[in-house]
Write an enzyme that holds these catalytic residues in place. Structure first.
Site, PDB file in Angstrom:
ATOM      1  CG  LEU A  42      -2.488  -1.066   1.143  1.00 36.76           C
ATOM      2  CD1 LEU A  42      -2.907  -0.596   2.732  1.00 36.76           C
ATOM      3  CD2 LEU A  42      -2.939  -0.581   0.387  1.00 36.76           C
ATOM      4  CG  ASP A  43       1.269   3.618  -3.467  1.00 40.15           C
ATOM      5  OD1 ASP A  43       2.251   3.114  -3.931  1.00 40.15           O
ATOM      6  OD2 ASP A  43       0.149   3.709  -4.070  1.00 40.15           O
ATOM      7  N   PRO A  44       2.118   5.084   0.841  1.00 40.43           N
ATOM      8  CG  PRO A  44       4.404   6.393   1.395  1.00 40.43           C
ATOM      9  CD  PRO A  44       3.819   5.153   0.108  1.00 40.43           C
ATOM     10  CB  ALA A  46      -3.438   3.589   0.196  1.00 46.21           C
TER      11      ALA A  46
END
Length: 436
Positions: A42-44, A46
């Site tokens: 998960l991207d930061p 998200a």
């Protein structure tokens, strides 16, 4: 004899502002276990479901990564960013105004935005026509995909041209949950929306700002790119509307899709198809296969499975930590901290986290199809031998045996091996788990 390391799986509700690796580090620190990994980054920016395995359960991660997923997101239509999300630089395209003007004219003919369904219907029809089922998708250039051994986002940050090929993905659900019309200054990709009907927006700058639109903004706060907000009168708003405000739609959606689908790319392509541009301002993953958060509303897993995984979810928060790096520089960065009960530390905290984990059997049955085997078959598999089982082609299944007779009645079942097809009537082990 050294105590056996525990194995299992946790569902961590990752907070915004930290990486997936930060969440893994938080679990590793709480459990004092080195062998910890996650199933799907998960991207930061998200938040949401991050499946984290430890011990022997890390061997299940490849299977879990391939599961379909559900997200809830907000797409902002009317602007673009270089990263297709709120972490990038905003791009304002003046040609978008003519397309907005065309759309809002049609919208105005069908009634007020507060009571009408124009935007919702337009979006739903566009999504149904272009973005559901089996589609081809070009990933964002700021992605982790490797090109000749280098990450695409590293090449993009260096200013190099990045060309990624379209790849097939499946979108089983793309629902419009809510549509909010309004304006922003466009100075900050994450800027809050000032909700207003944009049907009367002054698209034709030569004609000057529409007085009814500007008056409608009176007594409201206009948020600038630096995050400051202050009430503005009509005269000030007229000036802003004629020189800087940009009409946008914020669209809340729920998407269920195959592994490898980029929600940022869906936001970008939806905006492109409508001719107004688009990017992602919010992303929350609520489900990974059969592992879901309590707020998952996709309805794609059974109620009993939902209750089981919800009971094993751990929330977390972000804390800033200052330290001195190897170069002697003082650095502050965000860290992920698990939300454990106040006052717990050391072994008590470790025991609490382990108590929230899915067992090896629960994790395995959630990760892949499973077959129950006998103790005799378990012994054969541990010697690397085949057993009589029909396994479909290109499918892996877990072999699970009852606990040995010489242990307590409440002992967990024994996850023996991961099997694949050997021939029409036999299965062979491709991964064998040691005895617990």
């Amino acid at each position: 004899m050294a105590q056996a390391q525990p194995s299992g799986l946790l569902i961590v509700d990752k907070p915004q502002g930290v990486t997936s690796f930060d969440a893994v580090a938080a679990v590793r620190g709480a459990l004092h276990i080195k062998k910890v990994g996650h199933a799907g980054t998960l991207d930061p920016m998200a938040t949401g479901a991050l499946v984290i395995a430890f011990g022997h359960a890390t061997r299940l991660l490849n299977a879990i990564v391939a599961h379909d997923k559900t997200y809830e997101a907000t797409i902002r239509l009317g602007l673009t960013t270089d990263t297709d999300d709120a972490e990038g630089a905003v791009h304002v395209d003046e040609s978008i105004h003519s397309r907005w003007k065309e759309l809002t004219k049609r919208h105005g003919e069908q009634g007020s935005w507060q009571t009408g369904t124009f935007w919702h219907d337009l979006l739903a029809d566009t999504i149904a026509s272009h973005f559901t089922g089996n589609i081809e998708q070009v990933p964002n250039t700021f992605s982790a995909i490797k090109i000749n051994g280098q990450r695409a986002y590293d090449l993009a940050r260096e200013g190099k041209d990045v060309e990624l090929k379209a790849r097939p993905v499946t979108v089983s659900e793309f629902s419009v949950l809510d549509v909010r019309a309004g304006v922003v200054t466009g100075k900050n990709a994450g800027e809050p929306l000032l909700e207003k009907d944009i049907a009367s927006f002054p698209f034709d700058s030569a004609a000057g700002p529409d007085q009814s639109f500007c008056s409608s903004l009176n007594d409201h706060s206009v948020t600038s790119g630096d995050g400051e907000s202050d009430p503005r009168g009509v005269d000030t708003v007229i000036s802003v509307a004629s020189t800087g405000l940009i009409p946008v739609l914020d669209v809340n959606v729920r998407i269920s899709c195959s592994s490898g689908t980029y929600i940022r790319a869906l936001a970008r392509d939806l905006g492109m198809t409508l001719g107004v541009g688009g990017y992602l301002t919010r992303l929350r993953r609520t489900r990974v296969g059969r592992f879901a958060l309590p707020d998952d509303a996709s309805g794609l897993i059974a109620a009993d499975a939902m209750q089981q995984t919800s009971a094993h979810t751990i929330t977390a928060h972000t804390e800033a930590k200052t330290f001195v790096n190897r170069e002697g520089e003082r650095v502050t960065r965000n860290t992920c901290v698990l939300d454990t009960p106040a006052g717990l530390a050391g072994e008590e905290r470790r025991a609490w986290v382990l108590g929230r984990a899915l067992t090896m059997e629960q994790a395995t049955r959630g990760a892949m199809p499973a077959v129950d085997i006998t103790a005799e078959e378990a012994a054969e598999l541990r010697f690397g031998r085949r057993i009589e089982r029909v396994v479909p082609r290109d499918t892996q299944v877990a072999a699970i045996a009852p606990a040995p007779d010489d242990v307590s009645d409440d002992a967990p079942a024994d996850v023996v091996a991961i099997l694949e097809r050997a021939n029409a009537h036999q299965a062979k082990p491709v991964t064998v788990f040691p005895l617990a």
